[in-house]
Scaffold this motif. Structure first.
Motif, PDB file in Angstrom:
ATOM      1  N   ALA A  56     -55.341  11.364  -6.584  1.00 26.53           N
ATOM      2  CA  ALA A  56     -54.992   9.940  -6.610  1.00 26.53           C
ATOM      3  C   ALA A  56     -54.168   9.618  -7.850  1.00 26.53           C
ATOM      4  CB  ALA A  56     -56.256   9.080  -6.578  1.00 26.53           C
ATOM      5  N   LEU A  57     -54.523  10.230  -8.988  1.00 29.71           N
ATOM      6  CA  LEU A  57     -53.737  10.030 -10.198  1.00 29.71           C
ATOM      7  C   LEU A  57     -52.321  10.585 -10.037  1.00 29.71           C
ATOM      8  CD1 LEU A  57     -56.082  10.822 -13.239  1.00 29.71           C
ATOM      9  CD2 LEU A  57     -55.106   8.622 -12.599  1.00 29.71           C
ATOM     10  N   ALA A  58     -52.233  11.816  -9.496  1.00 30.48           N
ATOM     11  CA  ALA A  58     -50.922  12.446  -9.313  1.00 30.48           C
ATOM     12  C   ALA A  58     -50.020  11.578  -8.439  1.00 30.48           C
ATOM     13  CB  ALA A  58     -51.089  13.831  -8.706  1.00 30.48           C
ATOM     14  N   LEU A  59     -50.592  11.032  -7.369  1.00 38.30           N
ATOM     15  CA  LEU A  59     -49.816  10.184  -6.469  1.00 38.30           C
ATOM     16  C   LEU A  59     -49.539   8.817  -7.090  1.00 38.30           C
ATOM     17  CD1 LEU A  59     -51.699  11.059  -3.148  1.00 38.30           C
ATOM     18  CD2 LEU A  59     -49.507  11.975  -3.930  1.00 38.30           C
ATOM     19  N   GLY A  60     -50.565   8.248  -7.716  1.00 36.94           N
ATOM     20  CA  GLY A  60     -50.415   6.925  -8.316  1.00 36.94           C
ATOM     21  C   GLY A  60     -49.420   6.911  -9.458  1.00 36.94           C
ATOM     22  N   MET A  61     -49.276   8.029 -10.155  1.00 40.17           N
ATOM     23  CA  MET A  61     -48.347   8.100 -11.276  1.00 40.17           C
ATOM     24  C   MET A  61     -46.892   8.092 -10.828  1.00 40.17           C
ATOM     25  SD  MET A  61     -50.422  10.718 -13.770  1.00 40.17           S
ATOM     26  CE  MET A  61     -49.021  11.037 -14.847  1.00 40.17           C
ATOM     27  N   ARG A  64     -45.388   4.053  -6.939  1.00 36.42           N
ATOM     28  CA  ARG A  64     -44.934   3.471  -5.674  1.00 36.42           C
ATOM     29  C   ARG A  64     -45.735   2.204  -5.379  1.00 36.42           C
ATOM     30  NH1 ARG A  64     -40.204   5.992  -3.725  1.00 36.42           N
ATOM     31  NH2 ARG A  64     -40.325   8.223  -4.223  1.00 36.42           N
ATOM     32  N   ASP A  65     -45.100   1.216  -4.741  1.00 39.26           N
ATOM     33  CA  ASP A  65     -45.805  -0.003  -4.330  1.00 39.26           C
ATOM     34  C   ASP A  65     -46.550   0.198  -3.020  1.00 39.26           C
ATOM     35  OD1 ASP A  65     -44.878  -1.361  -6.544  1.00 39.26           O
ATOM     36  OD2 ASP A  65     -43.143  -2.206  -5.497  1.00 39.26           O
ATOM     37  N   GLU A 138     -42.414   4.897   1.435  1.00 44.65           N
ATOM     38  CA  GLU A 138     -41.099   4.445   0.992  1.00 44.65           C
ATOM     39  C   GLU A 138     -40.039   5.537   1.160  1.00 44.65           C
ATOM     40  OE1 GLU A 138     -41.578   3.194  -3.024  1.00 44.65           O
ATOM     41  OE2 GLU A 138     -42.712   1.379  -2.518  1.00 44.65           O
ATOM     42  N   GLN A 139     -40.498   6.798   1.302  1.00 40.31           N
ATOM     43  CA  GLN A 139     -39.585   7.924   1.451  1.00 40.31           C
ATOM     44  C   GLN A 139     -39.361   8.273   2.925  1.00 40.31           C
ATOM     45  OE1 GLN A 139     -42.255  10.304  -1.303  1.00 40.31           O
ATOM     46  NE2 GLN A 139     -40.270  11.002  -2.062  1.00 40.31           N
ATOM     47  N   MET A 140     -39.883   7.429   3.830  1.00 41.87           N
ATOM     48  CA  MET A 140     -39.838   7.743   5.254  1.00 41.87           C
ATOM     49  C   MET A 140     -39.070   6.702   6.053  1.00 41.87           C
ATOM     50  SD  MET A 140     -43.799   8.910   5.782  1.00 41.87           S
ATOM     51  CE  MET A 140     -44.560  10.074   4.657  1.00 41.87           C
ATOM     52  N   LYS A 141     -38.663   7.124   7.234  1.00 46.19           N
ATOM     53  CA  LYS A 141     -38.014   6.236   8.198  1.00 46.19           C
ATOM     54  C   LYS A 141     -39.005   5.883   9.304  1.00 46.19           C
ATOM     55  CE  LYS A 141     -34.906   9.354   9.051  1.00 46.19           C
ATOM     56  NZ  LYS A 141     -33.733  10.068   9.624  1.00 46.19           N
TER      57      LYS A 141
END
Length: 389
Positions: A56-61, A64-65, A138-141
Protein backbone atom coordinates in the motif's frame (compact mmCIF):
# COMPACT_ATOMS: atom_id res chain seq x y z
CA UNK A 1 15.98 -11.19 -14.03
CA UNK A 2 18.49 -8.36 -13.78
CA UNK A 3 21.38 -8.94 -11.38
CA UNK A 4 20.94 -5.33 -10.26
CA UNK A 5 17.37 -5.95 -9.13
CA UNK A 6 16.65 -4.58 -5.67
CA UNK A 7 14.10 -6.12 -3.31
CA UNK A 8 11.00 -4.00 -2.72
CA UNK A 9 11.94 -2.99 0.88
CA UNK A 10 15.27 -1.63 -0.38
CA UNK A 11 13.61 0.26 -3.24
CA UNK A 12 10.99 1.64 -0.86
CA UNK A 13 13.61 2.70 1.70
CA UNK A 14 15.72 4.40 -0.97
CA UNK A 15 12.72 6.33 -2.25
CA UNK A 16 11.59 7.34 1.24
CA UNK A 17 15.08 8.60 2.12
CA UNK A 18 15.13 10.73 -1.05
CA UNK A 19 11.65 12.11 -0.39
CA UNK A 20 12.45 12.90 3.25
CA UNK A 21 15.53 14.82 2.09
CA UNK A 22 13.38 16.75 -0.38
CA UNK A 23 10.75 17.38 2.31
CA UNK A 24 7.86 15.80 0.42
CA UNK A 25 7.46 12.32 1.95
CA UNK A 26 4.07 11.06 3.09
CA UNK A 27 5.21 11.74 6.67
CA UNK A 28 5.90 15.40 5.85
CA UNK A 29 3.30 16.27 3.20
CA UNK A 30 -0.12 14.74 4.02
CA UNK A 31 -1.89 16.84 1.38
CA UNK A 32 -0.97 17.35 -2.28
CA UNK A 33 -0.92 20.71 -4.01
CA UNK A 34 -4.30 19.92 -5.62
CA UNK A 35 -5.83 19.62 -2.15
CA UNK A 36 -6.26 15.84 -2.37
CA UNK A 37 -4.85 13.52 0.33
CA UNK A 38 -1.25 12.52 -0.41
CA UNK A 39 -2.15 8.89 0.37
CA UNK A 40 -5.21 7.23 -1.14
CA UNK A 41 -5.88 3.67 0.01
CA UNK A 42 -5.14 1.39 -2.98
CA UNK A 43 -7.62 -1.35 -3.84
CA UNK A 44 -8.15 -3.98 -6.52
CA UNK A 45 -11.38 -2.85 -8.23
CA UNK A 46 -12.18 -6.38 -9.40
CA UNK A 47 -11.99 -8.09 -6.00
CA UNK A 48 -12.65 -5.03 -3.85
CA UNK A 49 -9.70 -6.02 -1.65
CA UNK A 50 -6.93 -3.74 -0.48
CA UNK A 51 -3.20 -4.39 -0.32
CA UNK A 52 -1.09 -4.98 2.78
CA UNK A 53 0.89 -2.15 4.33
CA UNK A 54 4.21 -2.26 2.47
CA UNK A 55 2.52 -2.69 -0.91
CA UNK A 56 0.00 0.00 0.00
CA UNK A 57 2.90 2.35 0.75
CA UNK A 58 4.63 1.49 -2.54
CA UNK A 59 1.44 2.21 -4.46
CA UNK A 60 0.40 5.21 -2.38
CA UNK A 61 3.79 6.84 -2.85
CA UNK A 62 2.97 7.20 -6.54
CA UNK A 63 0.60 10.02 -5.41
CA UNK A 64 -2.29 8.95 -7.65
CA UNK A 65 -5.77 10.36 -6.91
CA UNK A 66 -7.43 7.17 -8.15
CA UNK A 67 -7.37 4.24 -5.66
CA UNK A 68 -7.71 1.49 -8.29
CA UNK A 69 -4.65 -0.68 -8.98
CA UNK A 70 -4.29 -3.96 -10.88
CA UNK A 71 -1.95 -5.80 -13.23
CA UNK A 72 -2.08 -5.49 -17.00
CA UNK A 73 -3.53 -9.01 -17.23
CA UNK A 74 -6.24 -8.30 -14.64
CA UNK A 75 -7.10 -5.05 -16.40
CA UNK A 76 -7.39 -6.83 -19.74
CA UNK A 77 -9.65 -9.50 -18.23
CA UNK A 78 -11.85 -6.68 -16.86
CA UNK A 79 -12.08 -5.08 -20.30
CA UNK A 80 -9.60 -2.30 -19.57
CA UNK A 81 -6.28 -1.64 -21.27
CA UNK A 82 -3.04 -0.13 -20.02
CA UNK A 83 -2.06 2.89 -22.11
CA UNK A 84 1.01 2.54 -24.27
CA UNK A 85 4.26 3.57 -22.60
CA UNK A 86 2.94 3.43 -19.02
CA UNK A 87 5.22 1.97 -16.31
CA UNK A 88 4.03 -0.41 -13.61
CA UNK A 89 4.75 -0.25 -9.88
CA UNK A 90 6.32 -3.27 -8.20
CA UNK A 91 4.64 -5.08 -5.30
CA UNK A 92 5.51 -8.33 -3.50
CA UNK A 93 3.16 -10.94 -2.03
CA UNK A 94 3.22 -14.45 -0.54
CA UNK A 95 2.66 -16.95 -3.31
CA UNK A 96 1.39 -20.45 -2.49
CA UNK A 97 0.94 -21.80 -6.02
CA UNK A 98 1.78 -21.10 -9.63
CA UNK A 99 0.21 -21.79 -13.01
CA UNK A 100 2.73 -23.48 -15.28
CA UNK A 101 2.70 -24.78 -18.82
CA UNK A 102 2.33 -28.55 -19.28
CA UNK A 103 5.37 -29.88 -21.09
CA UNK A 104 6.49 -33.09 -22.75
CA UNK A 105 9.47 -35.14 -21.54
CA UNK A 106 11.53 -33.16 -24.05
CA UNK A 107 10.43 -29.85 -22.51
CA UNK A 108 8.08 -28.72 -25.27
CA UNK A 109 4.76 -27.12 -24.31
CA UNK A 110 1.58 -29.09 -24.99
CA UNK A 111 -1.14 -27.26 -26.89
CA UNK A 112 -4.77 -28.10 -27.64
CA UNK A 113 -6.43 -28.22 -31.06
CA UNK A 114 -6.76 -24.43 -31.07
CA UNK A 115 -3.10 -23.89 -30.34
CA UNK A 116 -3.63 -22.79 -26.72
CA UNK A 117 -0.89 -23.88 -24.31
CA UNK A 118 -2.21 -26.25 -21.65
CA UNK A 119 -1.46 -25.30 -18.06
CA UNK A 120 -1.56 -26.83 -14.58
CA UNK A 121 -1.61 -25.39 -11.07
CA UNK A 122 1.44 -26.29 -8.99
CA UNK A 123 1.11 -25.98 -5.21
CA UNK A 124 4.28 -24.95 -3.36
CA UNK A 125 5.39 -26.80 -0.23
CA UNK A 126 6.25 -23.45 1.35
CA UNK A 127 5.02 -19.94 0.47
CA UNK A 128 7.31 -18.18 -1.98
CA UNK A 129 7.77 -14.52 -2.68
CA UNK A 130 5.73 -13.41 -5.65
CA UNK A 131 6.23 -10.18 -7.57
CA UNK A 132 3.95 -8.26 -9.88
CA UNK A 133 3.70 -4.88 -11.54
CA UNK A 134 0.48 -2.98 -10.99
CA UNK A 135 -1.00 -0.09 -12.93
CA UNK A 136 -3.30 2.66 -11.69
CA UNK A 137 -6.67 3.32 -13.31
CA UNK A 138 -5.27 6.70 -14.44
CA UNK A 139 -2.87 4.68 -16.62
CA UNK A 140 -5.71 2.76 -18.30
CA UNK A 141 -8.29 3.22 -21.03
CA UNK A 142 -12.00 2.36 -20.86
CA UNK A 143 -12.28 2.48 -17.06
CA UNK A 144 -15.32 3.53 -15.06
CA UNK A 145 -15.17 7.28 -14.25
CA UNK A 146 -13.58 7.84 -10.85
CA UNK A 147 -16.52 9.72 -9.32
CA UNK A 148 -18.92 6.94 -10.35
CA UNK A 149 -16.61 4.32 -8.86
CA UNK A 150 -16.23 6.24 -5.59
CA UNK A 151 -20.00 6.71 -5.35
CA UNK A 152 -20.47 2.95 -5.59
CA UNK A 153 -17.80 2.45 -2.93
CA UNK A 154 -19.65 4.73 -0.52
CA UNK A 155 -23.07 3.11 -0.99
CA UNK A 156 -24.46 2.18 2.41
CA UNK A 157 -21.90 4.28 4.32
CA UNK A 158 -23.96 6.52 6.60
CA UNK A 159 -21.12 8.05 8.64
CA UNK A 160 -18.82 10.87 7.60
CA UNK A 161 -15.03 10.39 7.88
CA UNK A 162 -14.98 12.41 11.12
CA UNK A 163 -17.85 10.37 12.54
CA UNK A 164 -16.05 7.15 11.62
CA UNK A 165 -12.91 8.41 13.37
CA UNK A 166 -14.94 9.31 16.46
CA UNK A 167 -16.49 5.83 16.48
CA UNK A 168 -13.07 4.17 16.13
CA UNK A 169 -11.84 6.06 19.20
CA UNK A 170 -14.95 5.23 21.22
CA UNK A 171 -14.82 1.56 20.22
CA UNK A 172 -11.20 1.27 21.39
CA UNK A 173 -12.29 1.86 25.01
CA UNK A 174 -8.93 3.53 25.59
CA UNK A 175 -8.54 5.79 28.62
CA UNK A 176 -8.19 9.34 27.28
CA UNK A 177 -7.44 12.24 29.63
CA UNK A 178 -7.92 15.76 28.26
CA UNK A 179 -5.96 18.79 29.32
CA UNK A 180 -2.48 20.25 29.00
CA UNK A 181 -0.61 21.23 25.86
CA UNK A 182 0.84 17.93 24.63
CA UNK A 183 -0.53 14.72 23.11
CA UNK A 184 1.16 11.53 24.31
CA UNK A 185 0.64 7.96 25.50
CA UNK A 186 1.74 6.95 29.00
CA UNK A 187 2.48 3.22 28.92
CA UNK A 188 2.80 2.86 32.70
CA UNK A 189 -0.67 4.32 33.26
CA UNK A 190 -1.95 2.85 29.97
CA UNK A 191 -3.62 6.18 29.24
CA UNK A 192 -3.65 8.69 26.40
CA UNK A 193 -3.28 12.39 27.19
CA UNK A 194 -4.69 14.92 24.72
CA UNK A 195 -5.23 18.70 24.78
CA UNK A 196 -8.86 19.77 24.78
CA UNK A 197 -10.54 19.38 21.38
CA UNK A 198 -11.21 23.11 21.01
CA UNK A 199 -7.47 23.87 21.22
CA UNK A 200 -6.85 22.10 17.88
CA UNK A 201 -7.01 23.99 14.61
CA UNK A 202 -10.03 21.90 13.59
CA UNK A 203 -11.91 18.77 14.55
CA UNK A 204 -10.09 16.61 12.00
CA UNK A 205 -6.67 17.40 13.48
CA UNK A 206 -7.93 16.42 16.92
CA UNK A 207 -9.02 13.01 15.69
CA UNK A 208 -5.78 12.49 13.76
CA UNK A 209 -3.80 13.25 16.93
CA UNK A 210 -5.96 10.81 18.87
CA UNK A 211 -5.49 8.08 16.25
CA UNK A 212 -1.72 8.54 16.36
CA UNK A 213 -1.72 8.08 20.14
CA UNK A 214 -4.04 5.09 19.81
CA UNK A 215 -1.40 3.55 17.52
CA UNK A 216 1.07 3.78 20.41
CA UNK A 217 -1.61 2.55 22.83
CA UNK A 218 -1.95 -0.61 20.73
CA UNK A 219 1.60 -1.63 21.67
CA UNK A 220 0.74 -2.25 25.33
CA UNK A 221 1.54 -5.79 26.56
CA UNK A 222 -2.18 -6.52 26.92
CA UNK A 223 -2.72 -5.78 23.23
CA UNK A 224 -0.03 -6.16 20.50
CA UNK A 225 2.86 -6.26 22.98
CA UNK A 226 5.47 -4.29 21.03
CA UNK A 227 8.83 -3.33 22.57
CA UNK A 228 8.37 0.32 23.60
CA UNK A 229 11.20 0.91 26.03
CA UNK A 230 13.34 3.35 24.04
CA UNK A 231 13.88 6.85 25.41
CA UNK A 232 13.01 9.99 23.46
CA UNK A 233 15.67 10.63 20.82
CA UNK A 234 16.80 7.00 20.65
CA UNK A 235 16.59 4.79 17.57
CA UNK A 236 14.17 2.44 19.35
CA UNK A 237 11.89 5.38 20.09
CA UNK A 238 12.05 6.39 16.42
CA UNK A 239 11.17 2.85 15.30
CA UNK A 240 7.97 2.99 17.34
CA UNK A 241 7.17 6.42 15.91
CA UNK A 242 7.66 5.05 12.38
CA UNK A 243 5.15 2.28 13.10
CA UNK A 244 2.61 4.72 14.50
CA UNK A 245 3.12 7.09 11.57
CA UNK A 246 2.59 4.35 8.97
CA UNK A 247 -0.45 3.07 10.88
CA UNK A 248 -1.87 6.60 10.83
CA UNK A 249 -1.44 6.70 7.06
CA UNK A 250 -3.24 3.35 6.65
CA UNK A 251 -6.08 4.19 9.04
CA UNK A 252 -6.53 7.66 7.58
CA UNK A 253 -6.76 6.14 4.12
CA UNK A 254 -9.36 3.63 5.29
CA UNK A 255 -11.50 6.25 7.03
CA UNK A 256 -10.89 8.82 4.26
CA UNK A 257 -9.95 11.36 6.90
CA UNK A 258 -6.36 11.77 5.76
CA UNK A 259 -3.32 11.66 8.02
CA UNK A 260 -1.05 14.09 9.81
CA UNK A 261 2.18 13.05 11.54
CA UNK A 262 2.40 16.15 13.69
CA UNK A 263 5.87 15.40 15.07
CA UNK A 264 7.44 14.98 11.64
CA UNK A 265 10.33 17.41 12.09
CA UNK A 266 11.63 15.66 15.19
CA UNK A 267 11.95 12.24 13.55
CA UNK A 268 12.85 12.64 9.87
CA UNK A 269 16.61 12.40 10.39
CA UNK A 270 16.13 9.30 12.57
CA UNK A 271 13.82 7.71 10.00
CA UNK A 272 16.36 8.33 7.24
CA UNK A 273 19.20 6.88 9.30
CA UNK A 274 17.21 3.75 10.14
CA UNK A 275 16.15 3.23 6.53
CA UNK A 276 19.71 3.72 5.28
CA UNK A 277 21.34 1.39 7.82
CA UNK A 278 18.54 -1.20 7.87
CA UNK A 279 16.46 -0.95 4.66
CA UNK A 280 14.43 -4.06 5.54
CA UNK A 281 13.17 -2.28 8.65
CA UNK A 282 10.47 -0.74 6.46
CA UNK A 283 9.05 -4.23 5.91
CA UNK A 284 8.98 -4.93 9.66
CA UNK A 285 7.53 -1.52 10.45
CA UNK A 286 4.86 -1.99 7.77
CA UNK A 287 3.85 -5.38 9.18
CA UNK A 288 3.52 -3.91 12.67
CA UNK A 289 1.58 -0.94 11.27
CA UNK A 290 -0.81 -3.36 9.55
CA UNK A 291 -1.43 -5.08 12.89
CA UNK A 292 -2.11 -1.70 14.50
CA UNK A 293 -4.55 -0.74 11.76
CA UNK A 294 -6.29 -4.11 11.93
CA UNK A 295 -6.68 -3.84 15.70
CA UNK A 296 -8.05 -0.30 15.70
CA UNK A 297 -10.32 -0.85 12.70
CA UNK A 298 -11.67 -4.04 14.30
CA UNK A 299 -10.63 -6.28 11.41
CA UNK A 300 -9.04 -8.95 13.59
CA UNK A 301 -11.64 -9.14 16.37
CA UNK A 302 -13.14 -12.48 15.38
CA UNK A 303 -9.77 -13.98 14.57
CA UNK A 304 -8.37 -12.93 17.96
CA UNK A 305 -11.35 -14.57 19.67
CA UNK A 306 -10.64 -17.76 17.76
CA UNK A 307 -6.95 -17.58 18.67
CA UNK A 308 -7.72 -17.26 22.37
CA UNK A 309 -9.91 -20.36 22.39
CA UNK A 310 -8.66 -23.09 20.09
CA UNK A 311 -5.39 -22.17 18.36
CA UNK A 312 -2.29 -24.15 19.31
CA UNK A 313 0.67 -25.86 17.69
CA UNK A 314 0.86 -29.38 16.36
CA UNK A 315 3.70 -31.37 14.85
CA UNK A 316 4.09 -30.67 11.15
CA UNK A 317 2.69 -27.11 11.25
CA UNK A 318 4.37 -24.82 8.73
CA UNK A 319 3.99 -21.15 9.59
CA UNK A 320 5.05 -18.26 7.36
CA UNK A 321 6.47 -15.45 9.49
CA UNK A 322 8.59 -12.48 8.43
CA UNK A 323 10.90 -13.62 5.63
CA UNK A 324 10.94 -17.36 6.35
CA UNK A 325 8.77 -20.35 7.20
CA UNK A 326 8.96 -22.26 10.48
CA UNK A 327 8.15 -25.97 10.69
CA UNK A 328 7.09 -27.43 14.05
CA UNK A 329 9.20 -30.55 14.64
CA UNK A 330 8.12 -31.39 18.19
CA UNK A 331 5.52 -30.29 20.74
CA UNK A 332 5.87 -30.84 24.50
CA UNK A 333 3.50 -31.13 27.44
CA UNK A 334 4.70 -27.80 28.85
CA UNK A 335 3.55 -26.26 25.51
CA UNK A 336 7.10 -25.51 24.36
CA UNK A 337 7.88 -26.42 20.75
CA UNK A 338 10.92 -27.28 18.64
CA UNK A 339 10.96 -25.51 15.27
CA UNK A 340 13.12 -25.37 12.15
CA UNK A 341 13.29 -22.38 9.83
CA UNK A 342 13.80 -22.40 6.06
CA UNK A 343 17.60 -22.25 6.52
CA UNK A 344 17.59 -25.39 8.66
CA UNK A 345 18.20 -23.60 11.96
CA UNK A 346 16.49 -25.39 14.85
CA UNK A 347 15.50 -23.97 18.22
CA UNK A 348 13.22 -24.69 21.17
CA UNK A 349 10.63 -22.02 21.94
CA UNK A 350 8.84 -21.59 25.24
CA UNK A 351 5.38 -19.94 25.54
CA UNK A 352 6.88 -16.83 27.14
CA UNK A 353 9.24 -16.23 24.20
CA UNK A 354 8.36 -13.43 21.79
CA UNK A 355 8.91 -15.63 18.73
CA UNK A 356 6.56 -18.27 20.18
CA UNK A 357 3.81 -15.67 20.56
CA UNK A 358 4.48 -14.26 17.10
CA UNK A 359 4.26 -17.71 15.50
CA UNK A 360 1.03 -18.42 17.36
CA UNK A 361 -0.42 -15.18 16.05
CA UNK A 362 0.87 -15.92 12.53
CA UNK A 363 -0.80 -19.34 12.63
CA UNK A 364 -4.08 -17.83 13.80
CA UNK A 365 -3.84 -15.05 11.21
CA UNK A 366 -2.12 -16.57 8.17
CA UNK A 367 -1.04 -14.15 5.48
CA UNK A 368 -3.34 -14.25 2.51
CA UNK A 369 -2.31 -13.38 -1.05
CA UNK A 370 -3.18 -9.75 -1.73
CA UNK A 371 -4.20 -10.46 -5.31
CA UNK A 372 -5.23 -13.21 -7.66
CA UNK A 373 -2.43 -15.70 -8.15
CA UNK A 374 -2.22 -15.06 -11.89
CA UNK A 375 -2.03 -11.31 -11.47
CA UNK A 376 1.72 -11.33 -11.81
CA UNK A 377 1.71 -13.20 -15.13
CA UNK A 378 2.29 -11.46 -18.40
CA UNK A 379 4.40 -8.73 -16.84
CA UNK A 380 7.61 -7.88 -18.65
CA UNK A 381 10.71 -8.03 -16.47
CA UNK A 382 11.81 -4.81 -18.14
CA UNK A 383 8.75 -2.92 -16.84
CA UNK A 384 10.10 -0.62 -14.16
CA UNK A 385 12.02 -2.91 -11.83
CA UNK A 386 13.16 0.19 -9.98
CA UNK A 387 10.38 2.19 -8.37
CA UNK A 388 9.57 5.45 -10.10
CA UNK A 389 11.28 8.44 -8.53
Amino acid sequence: MSKNFKALPIQLSDKLIAEIKEGNSLFQKPVKENGMPAFVKPINPTTGKGYSAMNALALGMQRRDDPRWMSADAARYAGNWVKEGEKGTLIEFPKTSDIQAIRTAEGKTIKDDKGVTQTKTVEFEKPQQGKAFLFNAEQMKDVMPLQEFLAKQEEGQTLSPVERAEKLIEDSKAVIIHGGQEAYYDKKRDAIFLPEKETFENETKYYLAAIHQLAHWSGHESRLNRPMEGKFGSQDYAREEMRAAIAGILIGGELKIGHNFGQKDAYMSSFSRILKDEPFEIAKASRDAQKIANLLLGIDLKREQKQSTDIGFKKGDEIAYLDTTYKVLETHKNKSIKVEDADGTRKVLKPEYGLYKSLLEAKANPREPEMELDEGRGQSEEQNYQMER
